[in-house]
Design an enzyme around this catalytic site. Structure first.
Site, PDB file in Angstrom:
ATOM      1  N   LYS A  49       0.839  -1.199   0.000  1.00 11.04           N
ATOM      2  CA  LYS A  49       0.000   0.000   0.000  1.00 11.04           C
ATOM      3  C   LYS A  49       0.880   1.257   0.000  1.00 11.04           C
ATOM      4  O   LYS A  49       2.100   1.181   0.221  1.00 11.04           O
ATOM      5  CB  LYS A  49      -0.930  -0.055   1.222  1.00 11.04           C
ATOM      6  N   TYR A 100     -12.175  -3.032  -3.128  1.00 10.64           N
ATOM      7  CA  TYR A 100     -12.730  -3.161  -1.765  1.00 10.64           C
ATOM      8  C   TYR A 100     -14.262  -3.196  -1.774  1.00 10.64           C
ATOM      9  O   TYR A 100     -14.886  -2.824  -0.781  1.00 10.64           O
ATOM     10  CB  TYR A 100     -12.228  -2.006  -0.895  1.00 10.64           C
ATOM     11  N   ASN A 124      -1.835   0.012   7.349  1.00  7.90           N
ATOM     12  CA  ASN A 124      -1.362  -1.347   7.647  1.00  7.90           C
ATOM     13  C   ASN A 124      -0.556  -1.988   6.522  1.00  7.90           C
ATOM     14  O   ASN A 124      -0.399  -3.200   6.460  1.00  7.90           O
ATOM     15  CB  ASN A 124      -2.520  -2.229   8.151  1.00  7.90           C
ATOM     16  N   HIS A 161      -1.717  -5.443   1.438  1.00  2.11           N
ATOM     17  CA  HIS A 161      -2.961  -6.180   1.209  1.00  2.11           C
ATOM     18  C   HIS A 161      -2.642  -7.611   0.807  1.00  2.11           C
ATOM     19  O   HIS A 161      -1.689  -7.853   0.067  1.00  2.11           O
ATOM     20  CB  HIS A 161      -3.767  -5.521   0.076  1.00  2.11           C
ATOM     21  N   GLU A 195      -9.084 -10.326  -7.842  1.00  4.06           N
ATOM     22  CA  GLU A 195      -8.160  -9.204  -7.665  1.00  4.06           C
ATOM     23  C   GLU A 195      -7.035  -9.238  -8.697  1.00  4.06           C
ATOM     24  O   GLU A 195      -6.638  -8.195  -9.229  1.00  4.06           O
ATOM     25  CB  GLU A 195      -7.605  -9.220  -6.240  1.00  4.06           C
TER      26      GLU A 195
END
Ligand code: DAT
Ligand code: MG
Length: 151
Positions: free
Chosen positions: A11, A51, A114, A117, A128
């Site tokens: 990310k 998402y 965080n 992914h 994805e």
């Protein structure tokens, strides 16, 4: 043993903090195979599609903004039970709860930063991978060391 693929993405915070190599290294050293690698800046539509299961959650708009806030590094990793094992390498969603030794446990402090992914199922992994990679952007290859990693 069952070989499968997962979609792993560093990310924007992971990229900005210089953790791309560290994150790739953990998957490499574990014994998984890198089958696709590219960088992009995600647009809003793609972030919302990625998402889509979380649409309606209170944090959804922030999540979309965060994912679009800078470059991400998109990867396809392959190997035995790599979906589950990849999530074990990453650690649980909130870095506060993530075990030391995991990526989130070692490098993160907040759920909204965080770092990485990982797909949560083989089916979502396929979805994805097709969202982030065109069919021609992954590579068919097998490392010569495979017999030393897989029975
Ligand atoms: P994961 O990324 O561990 O698969 P998820 O799919 O449930 O977690 O959620 C996707 C991302 O959304 C997650 O990495 C961070 C954010 N998120 C999840 N739960 C959150 C919460 N309670 N507050 C803020 N952000 C959250
Ligand atoms: Mg998830």
């Amino acid at each position: 043993a069952h070989s499968e693929q997962t979609y792993i993405m560093v990310k924007p915070d992971g990229v900005q903090r210089g953790l791309v190599g560290e994150i790739i290294s953990r998957f490499e050293k574990k014994g998984f195979t890198l089958k696709g690698l590219q960088m992009c800046i995600c647009d809003k539509a793609k972030a919302e599609e990625h998402y889509r299961d979380l649409e309606g959650k209170p944090f959804f708009p922030n999540l979309v903004d965060y994912i679009c806030s800078g470059p991400v590094v998109c990867m396809v990793w392959e190997g035995t039970d790599v979906v589950k094992a990849g999530r074990n390498l990453i650690g649980v969603t909130n870095p506060t709860d993530a075990a030391p030794g995991t990526i989130r446990g070692d490098f993160g402090v907040e759920v909204g930063r965080n770092l990485v992914h990982g797909s949560d199922s083989v089916e979502n992994g396929e979805r994805e991978i097709s969202l982030w990679f065109g069919g021609t952007d992954t590579v068919e290859w097998e490392p010569t060391m495979t017999p030393w990693i897989k029975e």
